[in-house]
Design an enzyme around this catalytic site. Structure first.
Site, short mmCIF file in Angstrom:
data_model
loop_
_atom_site.label_atom_id
_atom_site.label_comp_id
_atom_site.label_asym_id
_atom_site.label_seq_id
_atom_site.Cartn_x
_atom_site.Cartn_y
_atom_site.Cartn_z
N GLY A 1 0.96 -0.87 0.12
CA GLY A 1 -0.16 0.01 -0.25
C GLY A 1 0.74 1.28 0.07
O GLY A 1 1.90 1.32 0.10
N GLY B 1 2.35 3.84 1.56
CA GLY B 1 3.16 4.02 2.61
C GLY B 1 4.04 5.68 3.10
O GLY B 1 3.91 5.92 4.00
N ARG B 2 4.31 5.93 1.99
CA ARG B 2 4.45 7.30 2.27
C ARG B 2 3.90 7.97 0.43
O ARG B 2 4.62 8.98 -0.60
CB ARG B 2 5.99 7.79 1.59
N ASP C 1 8.53 7.09 7.33
CA ASP C 1 8.66 7.97 7.62
C ASP C 1 7.97 8.65 7.30
O ASP C 1 7.64 9.57 7.17
CB ASP C 1 9.46 8.69 7.91
N ARG D 1 2.95 13.53 -9.28
CA ARG D 1 3.23 12.40 -10.48
C ARG D 1 2.11 12.38 -11.14
O ARG D 1 0.13 12.58 -9.72
CB ARG D 1 3.46 11.43 -9.64
N ARG E 1 -2.23 -1.39 -10.14
CA ARG E 1 -1.21 -2.15 -10.50
C ARG E 1 -1.74 -3.88 -10.00
O ARG E 1 -2.64 -3.84 -9.83
CB ARG E 1 -0.28 -2.34 -9.32
N ASP F 1 4.31 -4.84 -7.30
CA ASP F 1 3.85 -3.77 -6.59
C ASP F 1 3.74 -2.50 -7.67
O ASP F 1 3.45 -1.67 -7.88
CB ASP F 1 3.95 -3.48 -5.96
N ASN F 2 4.86 -2.80 -8.71
CA ASN F 2 5.80 -1.37 -9.72
C ASN F 2 5.09 -1.70 -10.79
O ASN F 2 5.73 -1.61 -12.18
CB ASN F 2 6.98 -1.28 -8.85
N ASP G 1 7.58 4.21 -11.20
CA ASP G 1 8.64 4.24 -9.54
C ASP G 1 9.57 3.91 -10.27
O ASP G 1 10.69 3.39 -10.87
CB ASP G 1 8.26 2.54 -8.99
P1 AMP Z 1 8.81 1.23 -3.82
O1 AMP Z 1 10.29 1.02 -3.21
O2 AMP Z 1 8.65 3.08 -3.66
O3 AMP Z 1 7.86 0.34 -4.73
O4 AMP Z 1 8.20 1.15 -2.50
C1 AMP Z 1 7.66 0.25 -1.57
C2 AMP Z 1 6.81 -0.26 -0.42
O5 AMP Z 1 7.27 0.55 1.28
C3 AMP Z 1 5.72 0.76 -0.48
O6 AMP Z 1 4.24 0.70 0.10
C4 AMP Z 1 6.19 1.78 -0.40
O7 AMP Z 1 5.35 2.66 0.14
C5 AMP Z 1 6.71 1.73 1.05
N1 AMP Z 1 7.96 2.73 1.25
C6 AMP Z 1 8.97 3.24 0.51
N2 AMP Z 1 9.23 4.28 1.49
C7 AMP Z 1 8.68 4.66 2.39
C8 AMP Z 1 9.36 5.55 3.68
N3 AMP Z 1 10.07 6.61 3.46
N4 AMP Z 1 7.97 5.07 4.17
C9 AMP Z 1 6.81 4.60 4.35
N5 AMP Z 1 6.52 3.79 3.51
C10 AMP Z 1 7.44 3.27 2.63
MG MG Z 2 6.54 1.09 -5.52
#
Ligand code: AMP
Ligand code: MG
Length: 488
Positions: free
Chosen positions: A92, A94-95, A127, A178, A185, A254-255, A264
């Site tokens: 989901g 997360g940021r 965070d 964005r 996805r 997820d990407n 991503d």
């Molecule tokens: P990503 O590598 O961008 O595809 O992220 C994979 C997962 O990690 C996703 O669920 C993001 O929302 C979560 N995520 C990445 N960076 C952060 C962050 N700084 N704080 C919270 N969730 C994160």
């Molecule tokens: Mg991602």
């Protein structure tokens, strides 16, 4: 959909309304001292925004999600995903947040998404924030991809939040605004399937069909047709990555979008020399997402997508599996066709000619490129010069392999390649790793000019600009191995 507009732009909350099980209403965190660093005025215009409004305090608040336009319902989207082959049932946003959808000047729907907007119920230990360097990097690379004609999410703006964010060092916080045709996805479907709520899965598929593949709705087997159209879109997408030398770096389920847009831009990078084994990501220890593994990785992800959709293919499981297997197996030929056709175009050969001869020429050229260490991108422009009689650049590019190249070129020239057509598909400028790093280092020291210069060339990638020769050249010999990072 509401008919209210915000500064002339129609915001909606279709995803939030149609799929509440996948949408957690949430709010972006306030930014202590927001500063708009980059605004994509062309894209703003396409979406119907007045750039002057987006530059205003109220506009920046919309770009940050701290002011919610009428009609929008900001949500964190739920999705699952296979990360490097490992299934996570609950990833989901997360940021990030989906602020809402806007209808552009041509009536097309786009997600407005905020990356780095603070913690959400999906943040786990994170965070919820993003830092400036990686957001500027995504802006450059995604806009370069768009200019190269490769389906991708777009970058509307980067705003420095004025917050200090802890990473290895303290970094300036940032939000990337964005734009995407959606953020659906493969992982969204995996999440829906795992709920065991077949009605939800169907509703999600219907939503995706309506947004991306409306022709599937009228098919005899709409969900299978939908799946096959996604397979075709992904095959074309990955062929385009391979043709331009793009390594995505983190092709987790997820990407991978349902629309077939690249999403991503964490650990991605472009190859300089042609290297099938190229891996840039610091966490991809086994080369799962190495340059040449991208087509099989996409096919693997599509098999996971098919598994999620199985109950929609047929009531009988064995029958559903057989249908899915047949449809997944279309990926290979679709990919090969797209890649071979693309390579023929890169060599200025038309589709009508002897395809066996051109396929052989392609294979031989790639072997020569690999052996000589020639720069992948610039060599294709040197080849069109070669056709025009300017032979020095190609001979120099192949170095010690120049005699083998000459022999190869004789056979190629016999097929009468079209130099003008080559220059329309072979870019002069790509966001080369050393140039991106240079621009980001300058931005870190508050000088945004190198970034603006780089953006200018990579967003008109086929047009030679005098005085910009440096941007067309391969990495300097002392640049060394390049490492990229995700989740930064
Ligand atoms: P990503 O590598 O961008 O595809 O992220 C994979 C997962 O990690 C996703 O669920 C993001 O929302 C979560 N995520 C990445 N960076 C952060 C962050 N700084 N704080 C919270 N969730 C994160
Ligand atoms: Mg991602």
């Amino acid at each position: 959909m509401t008919a209210t507009t915000h500064e002339g732009v129609l915001f909606g909350n279709r995803f939030a309304r149609e799929l509440p099980e996948l949408a957690v209403p949430w709010q972006a965190e306030p930014a202590p001292a927001p500063r708009l660093l980059l605004l994509n005025e062309d894209l703003a215009g396409e979406l119907g925004f007045e750039p002057a409004f987006l530059r205003s305090e109220d506009g920046v608040a919309v770009l940050l999600g701290t002011s919610v336009p009428e009609g929008a319902t900001p949500v964190a989207q739920a999705y699952a995903g296979h990360q490097f082959g490992q299934y996570s049932p609950r990833l989901g946003d997360g940021r990030a947040l989906l602020l809402g959808e806007v209808t552009d000047v041509r009536g097309q729907l786009h997600d407005i998404h905020l990356k780095g907007s603070g913690r959400t119920p999906f943040s786990r230990g994170g965070d919820g924030r993003a830092v400036l360097g990686p957001m500027l990097r995504e802006f450059i690379v995604s806009e370069a991809m768009h200019a190269l004609g490769i389906p991708t999410t777009r970058a509307l703006a980067v705003i420095a939040t004025g917050r200090h964010v802890q990473r290895d060092d303290i970094e300036p916080g940032a939000v990337l605004t964005r734009v995407a045709s959606s953020h659906l996805r493969v992982g969204s479907f995996q999440y829906a399937r795992a709920t065991d709520d077949l009605e939800l899965l169907r509703r999600l598929a219907d939503h995706a069909i309506a947004r991306h593949f409306p022709s599937a709705a009228g098919a005899e087997a709409p969900y299978l047709e939908f799946f096959e159209q996604v397979v075709a879109a992904q095959a074309k997408l990955v062929a385009q990555w391979m043709l331009v030398g793009f390594v995505h770096g983190v092709m987790n389920t997820d990407n991978m979008t349902i629309s077939g847009e690249t999403i991503d831009y964490g650990p991605c990078a472009f190859i300089d020399a042609f290297d099938p084994e190229a891996v840039f990501s610091s966490i991809d220890h086994r080369g799962r997402y190495a340059f040449r593994n991208q087509p099989p990785a996409a096919a693997w992800n599509l098999a996971r997508f098919a598994e999620a959709l199985l109950p929609l293919f047929a009531e009988d499981e064995a029958e559903a599996i057989a249908l899915a297997e047949r449809s997944v197996s279309a990926f290979g030929p679709a990919y090969e066709d797209a890649w071979n056709a693309g390579m023929r175009r890169k060599l200025g050969l038309d589709d009508e000619g002897d395809s066996e001869a051109s396929d052989r020429l392609v294979a031989e050229l790639l072997a020569l490129l690999q052996k000589s260490g020639a720069d992948y991108t610039s060599t294709f422009r040197a080849l069109s010069a070669y056709v025009r009689g300017d032979r020095a650049p190609a001979l120099a590019a192949f170095g010690e392999a120049a005699p083998s190249f000459r022999t190869w070129a004789q056979a190629w020239l016999a097929l009468a390649p079209n130099a003008g057509a080559m220059d329309q598909v072979n870019p002069v400028y790509i966001p080369r790793n050393h140039l991106v790093e240079e621009a980001l280092a300058a931005a870190d020291a508050d000088d945004l000019q190198p970034l603006a210069d780089l953006l200018q060339v990579v967003t008109s990638p086929y047009d030679i600009r005098t005085g910009r020769e440096r941007y067309a050249a391969g990495a300097p010999a002392d640049f060394g191995d390049y490492r990229t990072f995700c989740g930064t």
